[in-house]
Design a protein around this motif. Structure first.
Motif, short mmCIF file in Angstrom:
data_model
loop_
_atom_site.label_atom_id
_atom_site.label_comp_id
_atom_site.label_asym_id
_atom_site.label_seq_id
_atom_site.Cartn_x
_atom_site.Cartn_y
_atom_site.Cartn_z
N ALA A 539 -2.73 91.03 146.67
CA ALA A 539 -3.16 90.22 145.64
C ALA A 539 -4.51 89.86 145.93
N ALA A 540 -4.71 89.32 147.09
CA ALA A 540 -6.19 88.87 147.35
C ALA A 540 -7.45 89.95 147.07
N ALA A 541 -7.15 91.15 147.07
CA ALA A 541 -7.95 92.21 146.95
C ALA A 541 -8.11 92.34 145.78
N GLY A 542 -6.93 92.31 145.03
CA GLY A 542 -6.75 92.65 143.38
C GLY A 542 -7.62 91.38 142.72
N GLN A 543 -7.63 90.44 143.30
CA GLN A 543 -8.57 89.31 142.63
C GLN A 543 -9.86 89.76 142.63
N VAL A 544 -10.42 89.98 143.71
CA VAL A 544 -11.95 90.30 143.94
C VAL A 544 -12.18 91.44 143.05
N ILE A 545 -11.43 92.41 142.84
CA ILE A 545 -11.79 93.53 142.18
C ILE A 545 -11.70 93.05 140.49
N ALA A 546 -10.68 92.24 140.29
CA ALA A 546 -10.53 91.80 138.86
C ALA A 546 -11.73 90.96 138.58
N ASP A 547 -12.37 90.12 139.53
CA ASP A 547 -13.33 89.39 139.24
C ASP A 547 -14.54 90.24 138.89
N MET A 548 -14.76 91.31 139.58
CA MET A 548 -15.74 92.24 139.32
C MET A 548 -15.62 92.71 137.91
N LEU A 549 -14.46 93.25 137.64
CA LEU A 549 -14.37 94.10 136.12
C LEU A 549 -14.58 92.88 135.17
N ASN A 550 -14.12 91.50 135.53
CA ASN A 550 -14.19 90.66 134.27
C ASN A 550 -15.70 90.08 133.97
N THR A 551 -16.55 90.48 135.12
CA THR A 551 -18.03 89.73 134.86
C THR A 551 -18.91 91.05 134.94
N SER A 564 0.86 107.73 143.94
CA SER A 564 1.70 107.04 143.48
C SER A 564 1.97 105.66 144.11
N SER A 565 1.96 105.92 145.42
CA SER A 565 2.47 104.76 146.29
C SER A 565 1.58 103.50 146.05
N GLU A 566 0.36 103.56 145.41
CA GLU A 566 -0.49 102.62 145.30
C GLU A 566 -0.27 101.86 143.72
N ALA A 567 0.71 102.11 143.14
CA ALA A 567 0.90 101.64 141.66
C ALA A 567 1.13 99.90 141.81
N GLU A 568 1.89 99.19 142.68
CA GLU A 568 1.64 97.73 142.93
C GLU A 568 0.39 97.41 143.11
N SER A 569 -0.59 98.14 143.90
CA SER A 569 -1.94 97.39 144.04
C SER A 569 -2.67 97.37 142.63
N VAL A 570 -2.40 98.47 141.81
CA VAL A 570 -3.11 98.72 140.53
C VAL A 570 -2.59 97.48 139.56
N GLN A 571 -1.44 97.34 139.61
CA GLN A 571 -0.74 96.30 138.92
C GLN A 571 -1.47 95.00 139.35
N GLN A 572 -1.65 94.66 140.23
CA GLN A 572 -2.31 93.43 140.80
C GLN A 572 -3.63 93.19 140.08
N VAL A 573 -4.38 94.24 139.96
CA VAL A 573 -5.66 94.13 139.38
C VAL A 573 -5.60 93.85 137.85
N ARG A 574 -4.70 94.95 137.13
CA ARG A 574 -4.56 94.73 135.70
C ARG A 574 -4.04 93.60 135.37
N ALA A 575 -3.12 92.99 136.17
CA ALA A 575 -2.40 91.71 135.69
C ALA A 575 -3.61 90.37 135.65
N ARG A 576 -4.68 90.53 136.37
CA ARG A 576 -5.98 89.62 136.48
C ARG A 576 -6.99 90.08 135.67
N LEU A 577 -6.86 90.90 134.82
CA LEU A 577 -7.96 91.18 133.98
C LEU A 577 -7.93 90.18 132.66
N LEU A 578 -9.24 89.81 132.36
CA LEU A 578 -9.29 88.80 131.09
C LEU A 578 -9.10 89.90 129.80
N PRO A 579 -8.73 89.36 128.83
CA PRO A 579 -8.50 90.22 127.49
C PRO A 579 -9.90 90.84 127.24
N ARG A 580 -9.70 92.30 126.95
CA ARG A 580 -10.90 93.00 126.44
C ARG A 580 -10.88 93.41 125.25
#
Length: 763
Positions: A539-551, A564-580
């Motif tokens: 979740a912490a790594a996902g927040q850092v990545i999402a912050d980069m994508l949002n800015t 396929s085993s990393e689907a949960e990590s992708v969800q952590q990033v997607r969930a933190r993306l601002l509306p695009r």
């Protein structure tokens, strides 16, 4: 004359040929953002056929070029048009992006079930651009009796699909799919696999529709600064639940999009309830329940003790007892970190909250409160006694209440350090050059922490450090548990592995002993209010990545490349993306070696636009092949966000990563030019005649941060972990988990710039 006639005939033949050509093909002008993948999807043809009729695009798309699209293949591959329902009063409606069946049904005053009955194409899910037949509001057309297909469907797994997405698509349960396909338990879901799909169960298919019909949902309108993660936290929903109710949210939010929230999670302000009758004896019951002698004698009539219950909040206490959060924190400084269930707090007898007229609310008219005397020392001491589990003391100690919050920094603090040294003798050998594996990790960590203890001792801290060899054995810890409890530790650091540290936290919970988990990634802090996890999670790594994508990459095309085993990590990033606004520019690809060889990634790149590829994988072969392929796409503007493991792959030159503008969220970063780092390395070499490893740095950082917190704050240490503090090799940003316990959300952002690994500033 003859020449003129022949010329006219020639022009006619050209025109006829052009007409015949246009009758067989349509032309597509390549614009910014187009990819082979998006064009193939738009016209329902394969990428292979697209390249067959336009061989010049095999090396990549170019802006403003015209592509031939064969109509014959389009018709062959096009999805069958939905069957129109014939009947008076029906309305044809085109679905817009972000809409749900619920919002459409609400708009037209019909039920979700009625829309499903008249639109069989919804079996494949609701999609933007789909045309729906909306039945009339007054009467619902009779359902046509159809022969039920008793055979199970089959589905060929496509890139990006998961068991969760298939369950949503076919309105079945994940368990039902696994039951029909037992091979999934062992092999997992793979691209190209043909699996059986069971018949949809009515209770699964109509669950959402039934709840909506019962008005079980509250509508939340997405705002500019909101993410799926923040909305799930706001309503105390899991992300899986939010996506199950709102499948389109998983593909990215849009401003103004309506989301369904279960009615029992709706904001309390929107629920109109008859206020419960408040008994005058409520406070008396709280006091009587703890045998407060001062209250029974009529003392301290301005205050009473209240035991915090599950569900209590500052807002609910204010509504019930007419007391502000500021007042409560002033009387109970320990609750600045939040209310804790089953703990007692002091509440002033302000009486029932005054009913403020709506006009006064509108003009923010202030209500006057009568100042009251401070609570007696007896009341305060009584509260502390109850919360610490001590005996009831009726005599007030001869100190002021404020003094009980002051820490005696001259006290000797007893700290337990539990590590799997696996040594035979009772003496820990400090030279780690001759040992390997877990022993070396433990010894390096111990050496680093010992240097932190020495540093704090020179500053005046009195520390009694008790070192234990856990032997990496849960049975050994269970045998020693009584001894550990009798030590009355002020804090415990370790053990290293999650099962062991969880056991120690549970065993010492009643004594309120803080337990620090220094290295484990998988430790579970839920339900363990005395456990602190230092190793940041996904979740912490996902927040850092999402912050980069949002800015930095707010307008870039985003491609998630993962196993396929990393689907949960992708969800952590997607969930933190601002509306695009361009949410369709986010692609989700589950990559395999076969897909890399087919160069599918290149087909998804957008010419003339920035492309950012987020990689989730620890597989060295996968990472090497993927980076090598990206490096060859020199005509595209590509940036990569990936794991720090990329730096350890010898076949990947730094020049590759530099040209891809590689960025990495990482829990560890050591700046060897920092004077503090230089000083630490020098002292470590002198003391241990060895070079400090990453674990030595971590031991030092954990020791300096937590031992200093204990020294300065004593038993109130857990209420003073709210700062963000980078250290030599790690950092700390401790946050309280919603289910109890604490976790570290501190992450560095590093990158390869000018052929050098550097720390990047987080925006």
């Amino acid at each position: 004359m003859i020449r003129s006639f022949l010329f006219i005939v020639f022009l006619s033949l050209i025109s006829i040929g052009s007409f015949a050509q246009s009758d067989k093909y349509i032309f597509h002008d390549v614009v910014e953002g187009d990819t082979k993948y998006s064009i193939s999807k738009e016209y329902h043809i394969s990428i292979e056929d697209l390249e067959k009729f336009n061989p010049e695009i095999k090396s990549g798309l170019r802006l403003n070029t015209k592509l031939l699209i064969p109509k014959e293949l389009m018709k062959k591959n096009e999805e069958p048009a939905p069957t129109k329902t014939v009947g008076p009063g029906f309305t044809s409606y085109t679905v817009k992006a972000g809409q749900t069946l619920y919002s459409i049904a609400k708009e037209y005053g019909v039920s979700v079930a009625d829309i499903r009955k008249n639109n069989p194409q919804l079996a494949d899910g609701l999609k933007a651009g789909m045309i729906l037949n909306i039945p009339p509001k007054a009467a619902t057309p009779k359902e046509t009796t159809q022969k039920k297909d008793t055979g199970d469907k089959t589905h060929t797994v496509q890139p990006g699909e998961t068991l969760y997405s298939l369950a949503i698509q076919y309105h079945v349960g994940i368990a039902d799919i696994k039951k029909l396909n037992p091979e999934l338990e062992q092999d997992g879901l793979k691209v190209g696999m043909v699996i059986k799909i069971p018949e949809p169960r009515e209770e699964v298919k109509d669950e959402i529709a039934q709840q909506q019909a019962q008005k079980a949902y509250y509508i939340h309108v997405v705002k500019k600064t909101e993410t799926a993660y923040s909305i799930s936290r706001q309503y105390e929903l899991s992300l899986d639940s939010l996506y199950l109710i709102n499948p389109t949210a998983k593909e990215g939010l849009q401003i103004g999009q309506e989301l369904n929230i279960p009615g029992n999670r709706a904001p309390k302000e929107t629920i109109v309830e008859k206020p419960a009758e408040r008994l005058n004896s409520d406070e008396g019951k709280e006091i009587a329940s703890v045998n407060d002698s001062s209250s029974q004698k009529g003392e301290d009539e301005n205050y009473f003790l209240y035991k915090v219950k599950s569900g209590d909040s500052f807002y609910s206490l204010k509504s019930r007892y007419n007391v502000s959060q500021e007042e409560l924190e002033k009387l109970n400084p320990e609750i600045k970190r939040g209310l804790e269930v089953d703990k007692y707090i002091i509440i002033p007898q302000n009486g029932k909250a005054e009913d403020v007229k709506w006009l006064d609310k509108l003009f923010a008219k202030e209500t006057k409160t009568t100042p009251i005397e401070a609570p007696s020392d007896n009341k305060k001491f009584r509260k502390d006694s109850l919360n610490t589990g001590g005996e009831v003391i009726t005599q007030v100690p001869e100190v002021k209440f404020e003094d009980t919050l002051m820490v005696n920094t001259s006290k000797t603090y007893k700290v337990g350090l539990m590590l799997p040294f696996n040594v035979v003798s009772d003496t820990v050998v400090q030279n780690s050059s001759a040992i390997e594996g877990t022993q070396k990790v433990s010894l390096d960590f111990y050496n680093g922490l010992l240097m932190a203890a020495d540093t704090l001792a020179k500053q005046g801290m009195n520390l009694d450090l008790n070192v234990y060899d856990t032997k990496n054995s849960l049975f050994h810890l269970q045998e020693k548990s009584k001894e550990y409890r009798q030590k009355n530790f002020d804090m415990v650091i370790g053990p290293l592995f999650h099962k062991n540290v969880e056991y120690i936290a549970d065993d010492l919970r009643k004594q309120n002993v803080p337990v620090i988990s220094p290295l484990s990634k998988s430790v579970d802090v839920a339900g363990r209010p005395n456990l602190i996890k230092c190793n940041p999670g996904n979740a912490a790594a996902g927040q850092v990545i999402a912050d980069m994508l949002n800015t930095e990459y707010a307008k870039a095309r985003v491609i998630f490349a993962y196993s396929s085993s990393e689907a949960e990590s992708v969800q952590q990033v997607r969930a933190r993306l601002l509306p695009r606004a361009d949410s369709n520019r986010i692609d989700d690809i589950t990559f395999t070696k076969e897909l890399i060889e087919r160069n599918v990634l290149k087909d998804m790149m957008a010419p003339g636009k920035q492309n950012v590829v987020i990689i989730f994988s620890e597989d060295q072969v996968f990472l090497s092949d993927l980076i090598s392929n990206l490096r060859l796409m020199r005509s595209y503007d590509i940036a990569v966000i990936g794991p720090s493991k990329l730096l350890k792959i010898q076949t990947l030159e730094m020049d590759y990563l530099n040209k891809l503008n590689l960025s990495m969220p990482d829990a560890n970063y050591i700046d060897y030019n920092d004077p503090k780092t230089i000083s630490f390395i020098k002292d470590y070499r002198e003391k241990y005649k060895a070079e400090p490893s990453q674990f030595a740095f971590q031991g030092y950082d954990v020791g300096m941060y937590f031992l200093q917190k204990l020294w300065k704050n004593g038993k109130y240490m857990m209420y003073h972990l709210d700062d963000e503090q980078p250290m030599l090799g790690t950092g700390f940003k401790i946050t309280k988990d919603a289910k109890g316990g604490y976790q570290n959300d501190f992450m560095y952002l590093t990158g390869v710039r000018d052929l050098t690994l550097v720390k990047l500033e987080k925006k």
